[in-house]
Scaffold this motif. Structure first.
Motif, short mmCIF file in Angstrom:
data_model
loop_
_atom_site.label_atom_id
_atom_site.label_comp_id
_atom_site.label_asym_id
_atom_site.label_seq_id
_atom_site.Cartn_x
_atom_site.Cartn_y
_atom_site.Cartn_z
N LEU A 305 0.83 -1.21 0.00
CA LEU A 305 0.00 0.00 0.00
C LEU A 305 0.86 1.25 0.00
CD1 LEU A 305 -2.91 1.17 0.28
CD2 LEU A 305 -2.56 1.12 2.75
N GLN A 306 1.81 1.31 0.91
CA GLN A 306 2.67 2.49 1.00
C GLN A 306 3.69 2.54 -0.12
OE1 GLN A 306 2.00 4.94 3.04
NE2 GLN A 306 0.29 3.71 3.81
N GLY A 307 4.15 1.37 -0.56
CA GLY A 307 5.09 1.34 -1.67
C GLY A 307 4.50 1.96 -2.92
N VAL A 308 3.25 1.59 -3.22
CA VAL A 308 2.60 2.14 -4.41
C VAL A 308 2.30 3.63 -4.22
CG1 VAL A 308 0.46 2.08 -5.76
CG2 VAL A 308 1.62 -0.05 -5.16
N ALA A 309 1.81 4.00 -3.04
CA ALA A 309 1.45 5.40 -2.80
C ALA A 309 2.65 6.33 -2.89
CB ALA A 309 0.78 5.53 -1.42
N LEU A 310 3.79 5.88 -2.36
CA LEU A 310 4.96 6.75 -2.29
C LEU A 310 5.83 6.71 -3.53
CD1 LEU A 310 6.02 6.00 1.41
CD2 LEU A 310 4.87 8.04 0.56
N PHE A 311 5.81 5.59 -4.26
CA PHE A 311 6.80 5.43 -5.32
C PHE A 311 6.20 5.18 -6.70
CE2 PHE A 311 9.39 4.74 -1.58
CZ PHE A 311 10.56 5.41 -1.90
N MET A 312 4.90 5.36 -6.86
CA MET A 312 4.32 5.19 -8.18
C MET A 312 4.98 6.11 -9.22
SD MET A 312 2.39 3.58 -10.23
CE MET A 312 1.24 2.60 -9.28
N PRO A 313 5.25 7.39 -8.92
CA PRO A 313 5.94 8.22 -9.91
C PRO A 313 7.30 7.65 -10.31
CG PRO A 313 4.98 9.61 -8.22
CD PRO A 313 4.85 8.19 -7.74
N GLN A 314 8.05 7.11 -9.35
CA GLN A 314 9.35 6.54 -9.68
C GLN A 314 9.21 5.24 -10.48
OE1 GLN A 314 8.76 7.98 -6.55
NE2 GLN A 314 9.97 9.74 -7.23
N ILE A 315 8.18 4.45 -10.16
CA ILE A 315 7.94 3.21 -10.90
C ILE A 315 7.58 3.53 -12.35
CG2 ILE A 315 6.42 1.20 -11.11
CD1 ILE A 315 6.21 1.21 -8.03
N VAL A 316 6.70 4.52 -12.55
CA VAL A 316 6.29 4.91 -13.89
C VAL A 316 7.44 5.59 -14.63
CG1 VAL A 316 4.70 6.37 -15.22
CG2 VAL A 316 3.86 5.08 -13.24
N ALA A 317 8.31 6.28 -13.90
CA ALA A 317 9.44 6.97 -14.52
C ALA A 317 10.36 5.99 -15.25
CB ALA A 317 10.23 7.74 -13.47
N ARG A 318 10.38 4.75 -14.79
CA ARG A 318 11.22 3.73 -15.45
C ARG A 318 10.76 3.45 -16.87
NH1 ARG A 318 11.31 -2.64 -14.29
NH2 ARG A 318 13.06 -3.20 -15.62
N GLY A 320 10.35 5.56 -19.04
CA GLY A 320 11.13 6.41 -19.93
C GLY A 320 10.46 7.71 -20.33
N TYR A 321 9.41 8.13 -19.62
CA TYR A 321 8.74 9.37 -19.96
C TYR A 321 9.43 10.56 -19.28
CZ TYR A 321 5.00 6.22 -21.44
OH TYR A 321 4.28 5.23 -22.05
N PRO A 322 9.33 11.76 -19.85
CA PRO A 322 9.88 12.95 -19.17
C PRO A 322 9.08 13.27 -17.90
CG PRO A 322 8.67 13.58 -21.16
CD PRO A 322 8.79 12.09 -21.19
N THR A 323 9.59 14.20 -17.10
CA THR A 323 9.03 14.50 -15.79
C THR A 323 7.53 14.81 -15.84
OG1 THR A 323 11.13 15.32 -14.95
CG2 THR A 323 9.14 16.06 -13.81
N VAL A 324 7.13 15.68 -16.74
CA VAL A 324 5.73 16.10 -16.81
C VAL A 324 4.84 14.92 -17.16
CG1 VAL A 324 4.09 17.55 -18.03
CG2 VAL A 324 6.29 18.50 -17.34
N THR A 326 5.49 11.78 -16.76
CA THR A 326 5.53 10.77 -15.70
C THR A 326 4.40 11.00 -14.70
OG1 THR A 326 7.90 10.36 -15.89
CG2 THR A 326 6.89 9.88 -13.77
N ASN A 327 4.23 12.24 -14.27
CA ASN A 327 3.14 12.56 -13.34
C ASN A 327 1.78 12.32 -13.99
OD1 ASN A 327 4.29 13.78 -10.73
ND2 ASN A 327 5.46 14.82 -12.32
N LEU A 328 1.67 12.61 -15.28
CA LEU A 328 0.41 12.43 -15.98
C LEU A 328 0.06 10.94 -16.11
CD1 LEU A 328 -1.80 14.11 -17.31
CD2 LEU A 328 -0.58 13.89 -19.48
N TYR A 329 1.06 10.11 -16.32
CA TYR A 329 0.82 8.68 -16.53
C TYR A 329 0.55 7.93 -15.22
CZ TYR A 329 1.62 8.33 -21.55
OH TYR A 329 1.49 8.42 -22.91
N THR A 330 0.66 8.60 -14.09
CA THR A 330 0.25 7.95 -12.83
C THR A 330 -1.26 8.04 -12.61
OG1 THR A 330 0.55 9.98 -11.52
CG2 THR A 330 2.46 8.52 -11.74
N VAL A 331 -1.94 8.84 -13.44
CA VAL A 331 -3.37 9.08 -13.25
C VAL A 331 -4.19 7.82 -13.52
CG1 VAL A 331 -5.36 10.38 -14.06
CG2 VAL A 331 -3.16 11.54 -13.75
#
Length: 510
Positions: A305-318, A320-324, A326-331
């Motif tokens: 639960l906490q792993g996904v909540a805290l690190f989803m942006p980092q998981i999605v960042a892998r 290969g998307y740019p910063t902006v 990456t945040n959009l693809y966590t939606v």
């Protein structure tokens, strides 16, 4: 051979017929009604189903949207560090290696320490008053985070943020148990908790919008804290004056509706409605071995639960998307997590079963992290890797609600209910200490040790929940054989289950 006679406790007061045509004008007239499943009409059933459905709709409209929005802000203020990090917060505040993980970890220490005492205060002074005060506090600390100039400053603010958020979720759960029957609770909690998933998605959208600001004199991550904290403070003020202290004090209910609301909770939620909190009696919950099983399952839930909540942006960042982006693809993963939560919760209430859906949720978690861990070249298998992030959110959403509902359904004593919830929920959040420290910088971008650890906790949680459910089913069968009659948990008024499993008429809610 004549059928076995029901045990005495099922037919006491049988001369008082539950289906009496006498109108129920006052709550105290309900105290003597009988409840003999299969013998006479049960008081756990309300004959005027239209009135009951109308009452539930009024609660749904007046309570759930406000509580959901409050929890949305709670989740936003707690989980915005991941978004802030992607915009350079750690560089601006000159973090040293692993200080970001320490910043995440410190939140959970006061979160666990202060949850039980603050929850007890909430029980005493009403969640309707304590919840907005807590919300106002964590909104202020989020606002102050925008002014932090170094690691020490934001570290101290995260401590106080953890303190002010500690009792929020346990008190909301307890608050809803004073308005809804046991079989109605899961879907209501799911609607409320879906705000957490929406918040994670909304957080990505807010970050996407805020990070578009150009030419600002301050870093955009500071605007993120200002926007989220400011709206939280304003909404807390509104909630303080809006939420009713209890059904008996709800100005939007008539006297007949108040009597019906009291009756529903007295026979199918609490042994004694609005019972005064007694710590010694509440501690009796720890005499039951199942309490420790529930807490172990909470631990297994907390890591994914906490792993996904805290690190989803980092998981999605892998991916290969740019910063902006990456945040959009966590939606999308978080939105589908909310949808899956609602589907499973409605099915759970419809079947009046909790454990199968908890096990299913843990299995989703296990599968999602294992699929992601098995992919070596994510860019080559981009669609499969992104689908795995969806399964991660499916598996962390449903058990979090269903587990709290499960043990609240099995505890009729209000004090014990709020005490166990105030320990179990923070204990799951305490596992953020594990989640925030297994995703180490040196393991980026794949984070293989973290993925394996989270998967293992998911598999263990599924096994424990399944074993506990099997024990409850067997114990119900044993009690039925002893009494010579088949009785279901829904048929026994909760005023007869105040002592828990030590009560002879007790049946487990599976």
């Amino acid at each position: 051979m004549p059928p076995a006679s029901p045990p005495p406790y099922l037919v006491d007061n049988a001369t008082k017929v539950a289906s009496s045509s006498e109108p129920i004008d006052e709550p105290n007239k309900l105290q003597g009604y009988a409840s003999a499943p299969g013998i006479i009409d049960e008081v756990t059933r309300v004959t005027d189903h239209k009135a009951e459905r109308r009452l539930c709709r009024r609660f749904d409209i007046r309570l759930l949207p406000i509580l959901a929005i409050m929890y949305l802000f709670n989740a936003l203020d707690k989980g915005n560090l991941g978004n802030a990090k992607t915009d350079g917060m750690t560089d601006d505040l000159h973090f040293k290696p692993n200080q970001y993980n320490l910043l995440l970890s410190i939140f959970f220490v006061p979160f666990v320490i202060f949850a039980p005492p603050f929850s007890m205060l909430g029980k005493k002074y009403s969640p309707a008053r304590v919840l907005p005060i807590l919300m106002f506090s964590f909104g202020c600390f989020t606002l102050l985070s925008s002014a932090a100039n170094n690691f020490g400053g934001i570290f101290a603010l995260r401590w106080f943020l953890g303190m002010s958020e500690a009792a929020f979720f346990p008190l909301v759960i307890y608050y809803l148990t004073t308005f809804y029957r046991r079989g109605e609770l899961a879907r209501r909690l799911a609607i409320f908790y879906a705000a957490s998933n929406i918040a994670n998605a909304f957080s990505g959208l807010i970050a996407f919008g805020v990070f578009q600001i150009k030419g600002s004199s301050i870093p955009n991550w500071r605007y993120l804290f200002i926007v989220e904290g400011g709206v939280t403070v304003l909404f807390a003020i509104f909630a303080f004056f809006y939420l009713p202290r209890s059904a008996a004090e709800a100005s939007f209910l008539s006297e007949e509706e108040k009597a019906l609301a009291f009756h529903r909770i007295q026979v199918d939620s609490s042994a004694i409605v609005n019972e005064k909190f007694n710590l010694r009696e509440a501690l009796g919950i720890f005499k039951h071995p199942t309490t420790y099983a529930f807490l172990c399952i909470e631990i297994c839930l907390g890591v994914p639960l906490q792993g996904v909540a805290l690190f989803m942006p980092q998981i999605v960042a892998r991916l290969g998307y740019p910063t902006v982006k990456t945040n959009l693809y966590t939606v999308a993963p978080n939105v589908t997590g909310a949808a899956m939560l609602l589907v499973l919760a409605f099915l759970s209430d419809y079947t009046r079963l909790r454990s199968p859906f908890i096990v299913l949720g843990f299995l989703f978690t296990f599968a999602g992290f294992m699929i992601y861990a098995s992919i070596d070249d994510v860019k080559h298998e981009l669609q499969l890797a992104y689908f795995a992030t969806f399964m991660m959110t499916w598996g962390t959403s449903a058990p979090s609600v269903m587990l709290s509902t499960w043990y609240n359904n099995n505890i009729a004593h209000e004090g014990r209910r709020v005490l166990l919830t105030s320990i179990g929920v923070p204990l799951a959040n305490l596992m953020g200490l594990v989640g925030s420290n297994v995703f180490r910088d040196q393991d980026a971008p794949k984070y293989m040790p973290a993925l394996i650890t989270v998967s293992a906790f998911g598999a263990t949680g599924a096994c424990l929940a399944g074993i506990l459910a099997l024990y409850m089913w067997l114990d119900n069968k044993r009690r039925d054989r002893r009494d010579g009659v088949t009785v279901h948990a829904k048929d026994i008024p909760t005023d007869r289950m105040r002592d828990g499993p030590s009560s002879p008429e007790f049946r487990w809610f599976l």
